[in-house]
Design a protein around this motif. Structure first.
Motif, PDB file in Angstrom:
ATOM      1  N   ALA A 251     -43.637  -7.635  36.741  1.00  0.00           N
ATOM      2  CA  ALA A 251     -44.708  -8.384  37.407  1.00  0.00           C
ATOM      3  C   ALA A 251     -44.617  -9.876  37.082  1.00  0.00           C
ATOM      4  CB  ALA A 251     -46.069  -7.825  37.007  1.00  0.00           C
ATOM      5  N   VAL A 252     -44.363 -10.178  35.819  1.00  0.00           N
ATOM      6  CA  VAL A 252     -44.209 -11.586  35.422  1.00  0.00           C
ATOM      7  C   VAL A 252     -42.954 -12.166  36.060  1.00  0.00           C
ATOM      8  CG1 VAL A 252     -43.843 -13.149  33.471  1.00  0.00           C
ATOM      9  CG2 VAL A 252     -45.505 -11.288  33.284  1.00  0.00           C
ATOM     10  N   ALA A 253     -41.876 -11.399  36.082  1.00  0.00           N
ATOM     11  CA  ALA A 253     -40.629 -11.862  36.714  1.00  0.00           C
ATOM     12  C   ALA A 253     -40.875 -12.215  38.177  1.00  0.00           C
ATOM     13  CB  ALA A 253     -39.545 -10.797  36.586  1.00  0.00           C
ATOM     14  N   SER A 254     -41.631 -11.390  38.856  1.00  0.00           N
ATOM     15  CA  SER A 254     -41.933 -11.650  40.258  1.00  0.00           C
ATOM     16  C   SER A 254     -42.692 -12.966  40.413  1.00  0.00           C
ATOM     17  CB  SER A 254     -42.745 -10.490  40.834  1.00  0.00           C
ATOM     18  OG  SER A 254     -43.140 -10.771  42.153  1.00  0.00           O
ATOM     19  N   GLN A 255     -43.667 -13.180  39.548  1.00  0.00           N
ATOM     20  CA  GLN A 255     -44.441 -14.428  39.591  1.00  0.00           C
ATOM     21  C   GLN A 255     -43.573 -15.649  39.301  1.00  0.00           C
ATOM     22  OE1 GLN A 255     -47.757 -14.915  40.467  1.00  0.00           O
ATOM     23  NE2 GLN A 255     -47.520 -12.809  41.153  1.00  0.00           N
TER      24      GLN A 255
END
Length: 123
Positions: free
Chosen positions: A95-99
């Motif tokens: 999720a953080v990678a996507s952001q």
């Protein structure tokens, strides 16, 4: 390796000065492990320029190292009511990678290296 040695020297100096339970987040060790792994080809994706400024991929790796170290702190475990180290989940890291707009393919190697680099040195 100089950065790793510098942090180890700093931690030793703090311990000698009487600071209890000095722990460093071994982000430099994570970079080193990545460079020596089957994912060594990712190493250039950690640097935005020749000076060494980090990319979002490097930020994610460093954040995972910090999260893994913080999860091992005994006082944090007691405060949360959970026993044993809790590590960042793959879903949370993704999720953080996507952001951060980090390629999804980087998530597993980053998480693996972050957890491996914190297997020693943190409480």
């Amino acid at each position: 390796r100089k950065t790793i040695a510098g942090y180890e020297d700093y931690a030793s100096a703090l311990s000698e000065a009487g600071v209890p339970r000095v722990c460093t987040a071994p982000a430099g060790e994570a970079y080193l492990q990545l460079s020596q792994s089957s994912h060594a080809g990712m190493l250039p994706t950690l640097f935005a320029d020749d000076i060494g400024h980090p990319t979002n991929t490097a930020v994610l790796l460093t954040a995972c190292v910090f999260a893994a170290c913080l999860a091992k702190l005994p006082w944090l475990q007691r405060a949360s009511g959970r026993l044993g180290p809790k590590v960042p989940s793959r879903r949370a890291v993704a999720a953080v990678a996507s952001q951060l707009q980090v390629d999804e393919a980087a998530v597993d190697p980053i998480l693996s290296v972050a957890l491996s680099s914190t297997s020693t040195g943190c409480p």
